[in-house]
Design an enzyme around this catalytic site. Structure first.
Site, PDB file in Angstrom:
ATOM      1  N   ASP A  44       1.086  -1.420  -0.292  1.00  0.00           N
ATOM      2  CA  ASP A  44       0.149  -0.336   0.264  1.00  0.00           C
ATOM      3  C   ASP A  44       0.899   1.480  -0.275  1.00  0.00           C
ATOM      4  O   ASP A  44       2.079   1.078   0.489  1.00  0.00           O
ATOM      5  CB  ASP A  44      -1.160  -0.020   1.325  1.00  0.00           C
ATOM      6  N   ASP A 154      -1.957  -8.272   8.150  1.00  0.00           N
ATOM      7  CA  ASP A 154      -1.795  -8.085   6.678  1.00  0.00           C
ATOM      8  C   ASP A 154      -0.437  -7.147   7.112  1.00  0.00           C
ATOM      9  O   ASP A 154      -0.388  -6.678   7.666  1.00  0.00           O
ATOM     10  CB  ASP A 154      -2.789  -7.159   6.350  1.00  0.00           C
TER      11      ASP A 154
END
Length: 198
Positions: A44, A154
């Site tokens: 990300d 995650d």
């Protein structure tokens, strides 16, 4: 016994053996007495749900791309609540230790069982992530994801830092720990510092 039945039993044993954690009397997966969690990797390039980037920008701080940071399932991120921004556990650190296990078909045994400390800087929301982050209740309340883990982490892998550990979605034990001094300094840079439930 027919050969196909022998093969089926062998495969079932291999699949069950891949996950090292076992349920306790409350239905919580544990290994060596510690609660277990599933893990995955993400990449990300945004500053994340704890605001770890410059103000008025979605650009992350460099450390939020290359350090050991995590986006836990939403119910862990907000300690049972539903916030997706500045959750209660923003800036919280956890020590993750591989068990040697993994979810069959979703990962592999890790190269090492060494523990590492991760800081919460992002959220893995329930919507769109039901398989791993779909826990419907607060950690410890026996609400599990589709792989029977009540917690999921995650792990940011933007700089291949998780791949470099030889971690391919390993099963881990987890425990809350104090953040190392460098991580504390990083957390103080985040927009949610002071507004999260710390």
């Amino acid at each position: 016994m027919q050969l196909s039945l022998v093969v089926a039993i062998s495969l079932l044993g291999a699949i069950q053996g891949a996950q090292k954690c076992v349920k306790d009397s409350h239905g919580i997966l544990r290994h060596n007495g510690k609660p277990c969690a599933s893990t995955t990797r993400y990449d990300d390039g945004n500053r994340g749900a704890c605001g770890c980037g410059p103000p008025n920008s979605n650009t992350p701080f460099a450390w939020n791309l290359e350090d050991y940071v995590t986006a836990p399932n939403q119910k862990f991120f907000d300690d049972g609540g539903d916030k997706q921004w500045c959750g209660h556990n923003c800036g919280h650190c956890v020590k993750l230790t591989p068990t040697g296990g993994f979810v069959p078909g979703k990962g592999q045994a890790p190269h090492s069982l060494n523990a590492h400390i991760f800081m919460v800087t992002n959220d893995c929301p329930i919507v769109g992530n039901q398989e791993w982050c779909g826990q419907a209740g607060k950690p410890g309340t026996n609400h599990a994801n589709s792989h029977v883990y009540v917690i999921h982490f995650d792990l940011q892998n933007h700089k291949s830092q998780i791949a470099a550990l030889g971690w391919d979605n390993p099963e881990v034990t987890w425990e809350s720990v104090a953040c190392p001094a460098g991580r504390v300094a990083h957390w103080h840079q985040c927009e949610c510092f002071g507004s999260a439930g710390k």
